[in-house]
Design an enzyme around this catalytic site. Structure first.
Site, PDB file in Angstrom:
ATOM      1  N   HIS A   7       0.751  -1.257   0.023  1.00 15.78           N
ATOM      2  CA  HIS A   7      -0.173   0.061  -0.384  1.00 15.78           C
ATOM      3  C   HIS A   7       1.183   1.325   0.288  1.00 15.78           C
ATOM      4  O   HIS A   7       2.198   1.133   0.747  1.00 15.78           O
ATOM      5  CB  HIS A   7      -1.005   0.044   1.486  1.00 15.78           C
ATOM      6  N   HIS A  63      11.886  -1.197 -12.902  1.00 14.61           N
ATOM      7  CA  HIS A  63      11.916  -2.103 -13.430  1.00 14.61           C
ATOM      8  C   HIS A  63      11.845  -3.109 -11.852  1.00 14.61           C
ATOM      9  O   HIS A  63      12.761  -3.631 -11.056  1.00 14.61           O
ATOM     10  CB  HIS A  63      12.690  -3.018 -14.309  1.00 14.61           C
TER      11      HIS A  63
END
Length: 208
Positions: free
Chosen positions: A137, A146
């Site tokens: 979150h 990446h």
């Protein structure tokens, strides 16, 4: 009864391993891969999908298709994106990915199979969130970064542009990672990383 959404027609830039995975996501999402663009003249088709030209041929197709850069290398992806800012970019999200409420995912980003992205996370453009990565979150991941397979990014982490987080890495909660940081596979980051560079180990440390 809702009308079915028309399928999107997508051109993939890059016809190697990452591009093949992107093609599979597009197909499983109900959209259509029209072809690849790749500078390797030996590549003619991938899984019966034609290679229709080189990367410079983008302009020939720009008004007809969506595009996604199917290249894992951050710097190559960055160069192509900067040279072609006005394309209609496709965001590829595998049907098995779990996307929480309030999540924003930027144009041109790829989210692979088995990924979990939890609530109120913001992911930039042209990122890769690779197979079975967990992004918790309130995370911010800036463009062209990446996140490799089986990585865990804990809550409220901020990761800069053009970073590469290696396979199986862990970043604990509330960490800040600067632009252009490379985290080695299997590393664990427990402190802010405020300089670009390569970091390895448990805990991760910068190497020359």
């Amino acid at each position: 009864m809702k009308k079915p959404m028309p399928e999107k027609k997508v051109m993939i830039i890059g016809a190697s391993g990452h591009g093949k995975v992107i093609a599979d996501i597009i197909h499983q999402s109900g959209d259509q891969v029209m072809g690849f663009l790749d500078d390797d003249p030996t590549k003619k088709e991938i899984h019966q999908i034609p290679v229709l030209g080189k990367i410079k041929d983008i302009q020939k197709y720009k008004d007809d298709f969506y595009f996604i850069i199917g290249i894992g290398d951050n710097q190559i992806r960055k160069k192509i994106a900067e040279n072609n800012p006005a394309l209609n970019y496709y965001t590829a999200i595998h049907p098995t990915a779990v996307i929480g409420e309030g999540v924003h995912i930027g144009n041109g980003t790829a989210v692979m199979a088995g990924v979990v992205i939890n609530v109120d996370t913001d992911i930039g453009e042209h990122c890769i969130i690779n197979t079975s990565a967990v992004v918790e979150h309130d995370v911010t991941i800036q463009s062209l970064t990446h996140i490799s397979p089986n990585t865990t990014i804990c809550g409220s982490v901020k990761i800069g542009k053009s970073c590469h987080v290696g396979a199986g890495s862990t970043v604990i909660n509330n960490i800040y990672i600067y632009d252009d940081v490379i985290l080695g596979a299997g590393s664990t980051t427990i402190n802010n990383l405020i300089q670009p560079g390569i970091y390895i180990g448990i805990p991760s440390r910068r190497i020359k």
